[in-house]
Design a protein around this motif. Structure first.
Motif, PDB file in Angstrom:
ATOM      1  N   GLN A 133      33.313  46.890  27.066  1.00  2.00           N
ATOM      2  CA  GLN A 133      32.833  45.926  25.931  1.00  2.00           C
ATOM      3  C   GLN A 133      31.802  46.316  25.390  1.00  2.00           C
ATOM      4  O   GLN A 133      31.718  45.972  24.021  1.00  2.00           O
ATOM      5  CB  GLN A 133      32.497  44.554  26.632  1.00  2.00           C
ATOM      6  CG  GLN A 133      33.548  43.874  27.747  1.00  2.00           C
ATOM      7  CD  GLN A 133      34.985  44.167  27.113  1.00  2.00           C
ATOM      8  OE1 GLN A 133      35.313  43.829  26.066  1.00  2.00           O
ATOM      9  NE2 GLN A 133      35.917  44.632  28.133  1.00  2.00           N
ATOM     10  N   TRP A 139      31.028  41.687  19.157  1.00  3.22           N
ATOM     11  CA  TRP A 139      30.696  40.382  19.968  1.00  3.22           C
ATOM     12  C   TRP A 139      29.721  39.472  19.242  1.00  3.22           C
ATOM     13  O   TRP A 139      28.604  39.703  18.643  1.00  3.22           O
ATOM     14  CB  TRP A 139      30.130  40.673  21.326  1.00  3.22           C
ATOM     15  CG  TRP A 139      31.066  41.449  22.062  1.00  3.22           C
ATOM     16  CD1 TRP A 139      30.815  42.775  22.521  1.00  3.22           C
ATOM     17  CD2 TRP A 139      32.457  41.233  22.376  1.00  3.22           C
ATOM     18  NE1 TRP A 139      31.998  43.274  22.902  1.00  3.22           N
ATOM     19  CE2 TRP A 139      32.954  42.363  23.015  1.00  3.22           C
ATOM     20  CE3 TRP A 139      33.322  40.051  22.228  1.00  3.22           C
ATOM     21  CZ2 TRP A 139      34.312  42.442  23.451  1.00  3.22           C
ATOM     22  CZ3 TRP A 139      34.478  40.128  22.663  1.00  3.22           C
ATOM     23  CH2 TRP A 139      34.833  41.237  23.230  1.00  3.22           C
ATOM     24  N   ALA A 142      28.188  35.050  23.759  1.00  2.00           N
ATOM     25  CA  ALA A 142      28.497  35.183  25.017  1.00  2.00           C
ATOM     26  C   ALA A 142      27.883  34.069  26.083  1.00  2.00           C
ATOM     27  O   ALA A 142      26.915  33.351  25.525  1.00  2.00           O
ATOM     28  CB  ALA A 142      28.166  36.431  25.934  1.00  2.00           C
ATOM     29  N   GLU A 229      31.676  35.306  29.610  1.00  2.00           N
ATOM     30  CA  GLU A 229      32.506  35.153  28.853  1.00  2.00           C
ATOM     31  C   GLU A 229      32.024  35.836  27.545  1.00  2.00           C
ATOM     32  O   GLU A 229      31.044  35.354  27.192  1.00  2.00           O
ATOM     33  CB  GLU A 229      32.997  33.702  28.659  1.00  2.00           C
ATOM     34  CG  GLU A 229      34.165  33.811  27.715  1.00  2.00           C
ATOM     35  CD  GLU A 229      34.328  32.123  27.259  1.00  2.00           C
ATOM     36  OE1 GLU A 229      35.169  31.505  28.062  1.00  2.00           O
ATOM     37  OE2 GLU A 229      33.702  31.530  26.421  1.00  2.00           O
ATOM     38  N   ARG A 231      32.721  36.375  23.335  1.00  2.00           N
ATOM     39  CA  ARG A 231      33.770  35.781  22.151  1.00  2.00           C
ATOM     40  C   ARG A 231      33.428  36.567  20.931  1.00  2.00           C
ATOM     41  O   ARG A 231      32.144  36.825  20.605  1.00  2.00           O
ATOM     42  CB  ARG A 231      33.634  34.436  21.824  1.00  2.00           C
ATOM     43  CG  ARG A 231      34.321  33.698  23.034  1.00  2.00           C
ATOM     44  CD  ARG A 231      33.758  32.149  22.679  1.00  2.00           C
ATOM     45  NE  ARG A 231      34.541  31.315  23.667  1.00  2.00           N
ATOM     46  CZ  ARG A 231      35.783  30.841  23.707  1.00  2.00           C
ATOM     47  NH1 ARG A 231      36.583  30.946  22.603  1.00  2.00           N
ATOM     48  NH2 ARG A 231      36.371  29.961  24.529  1.00  2.00           N
ATOM     49  N   GLY A 235      38.452  38.710  20.016  1.00  2.00           N
ATOM     50  CA  GLY A 235      38.842  37.427  20.854  1.00  2.00           C
ATOM     51  C   GLY A 235      37.911  37.098  21.939  1.00  2.00           C
ATOM     52  O   GLY A 235      36.724  37.337  21.627  1.00  2.00           O
ATOM     53  N   VAL A 236      38.416  36.899  22.901  1.00  2.00           N
ATOM     54  CA  VAL A 236      37.651  36.293  24.191  1.00  2.00           C
ATOM     55  C   VAL A 236      37.811  37.223  25.323  1.00  2.00           C
ATOM     56  O   VAL A 236      39.218  37.540  25.680  1.00  2.00           O
ATOM     57  CB  VAL A 236      38.129  34.753  24.558  1.00  2.00           C
ATOM     58  CG1 VAL A 236      37.300  34.364  25.838  1.00  2.00           C
ATOM     59  CG2 VAL A 236      37.758  33.927  23.414  1.00  2.00           C
ATOM     60  N   THR A 237      37.050  37.468  25.948  1.00  2.00           N
ATOM     61  CA  THR A 237      37.208  38.367  27.378  1.00  2.00           C
ATOM     62  C   THR A 237      36.360  37.749  28.293  1.00  2.00           C
ATOM     63  O   THR A 237      35.055  37.295  28.172  1.00  2.00           O
ATOM     64  CB  THR A 237      37.169  39.918  27.175  1.00  2.00           C
ATOM     65  OG1 THR A 237      37.228  40.461  28.252  1.00  2.00           O
ATOM     66  CG2 THR A 237      35.529  40.305  26.584  1.00  2.00           C
TER      67      THR A 237
END
Length: 296
Positions: A133, A139, A142, A229, A231, A235-237
């Protein structure tokens, strides 16, 4: 490497002693604790020697592993570093910024290697996820949640955890994931409280992202767990679940210390990173309402 253990509490028994005994490149020299009878019992269990004098143990080692409350850890880490011993440190490095700075100053003055045990940074799948990441970037925001239930667990009688609460106990874990992905914290924008010792933080990061963190040691047992999390552009991880053990993570941290001692290259989770985490937590503590901060 000859390594001695400072500390005899649950964390020393559950994690540090098994890791030191089991690592193929470590000679587990001995154990010192503030309670000599506990040091004797732990040393007997793990096939090593108890020490009554901490200076004698430091003198017999090349490195020390410290599993003690942070206010006790910091001055002993300074003493060991000034004796030329490498450091395996626990989190938080200290609970006062000057104490943490003293550890880092001693490390820099003597050139010893250091590694701080932020567990998630040494667990295989989570460690790889953090690195990926950070590499991807982009990002936007979060959220981290580290939710525990201190009562009934092995650390239920830990005075420093009950005094300092979730901010200082599990806050370092959340920051250890957020910082390498989003960048250093530019500002603690807000800090407020929830039930028990629960703390909510709002952070702004150097990379432009914001994050929030929810920290607690007083949640119902059914509500416990940790998650991060992210974003953003991709997308989202979500951080993968923790499927490793503290002993396995410590084994990897010992490898890190051995590599740093051999090459002179610092690891990302060294004493300096530990200091930065203490600085951020201290700023968050200053922003909390005055009635907060313990699990009592």
């Amino acid at each position: 490497m000859r390594i001695g253990l400072l500390g005899t509490g649950p964390w020393a028994e559950l994690a540090y002693a098994p890791a030191l005994r089991g690592h193929s490149a470590v000679d587990f020299v001995g154990v010192w604790g503030r309670r000599p009878e506990a040091a004797g019992a732990l040393a007997e269990r793990f096939g090593t020697r108890p020490y009554e004098d901490v200076n004698a143990l430091i003198a017999d080692t090349e490195a020390v592993a410290i599993a003690l409350p942070p206010a006790v850890q910091a001055p002993l880490a300074v003493r060991a570093a000034r004796s030329g011993r490498h450091l395996l440190l626990d989190k938080p490095l200290a609970v006062e910024v000057p104490d943490a700075r003293a550890v880092v100053a001693a490390v820099r003055e003597t050139g010893v290697a250091s590694a701080a045990f932020f567990t998630s940074r040494f667990l295989g799948e989570i460690r790889q996820w953090i690195a990926e990441q950070a590499r991807r970037g982009g990002w936007f925001t979060a959220h981290a949640a580290w939710i525990g239930a201190l009562d009934g667990g092995p650390f239920a009688d830990s005075p420093w955890r009950r005094q300092k609460g979730a901010l200082w106990d599990v806050g370092p874990h959340a920051l250890s994931v957020l910082l390498p992905v989003l960048g250093d914290v530019r500002e603690v924008a807000a800090a407020t409280t929830g039930p028990g010792d629960t703390v909510h933080l709002v952070l702004r990061h150097d990379g432009g992202a914001s994050s929030t963190a929810t920290l607690s040691l007083t949640a119902p047992a059914a509500a416990t767990g940790s998650t991060v999390e992210l974003r953003g552009d991709h997308g989202v991880t979500v951080m993968p679940p923790n499927e490793g053990t503290p002993v396995a993570a410590l084994d990897r941290m010992i490898d890190t210390l051995l590599d740093s001692a051999r090459t002179g290259r610092s690891h990302d989770c060294d004493a300096a990173f530990g200091l930065r985490v203490v600085e951020i937590l201290a700023e968050a503590a200053r922003r909390l309402p005055p009635e907060v901060s313990s699990t009592d």
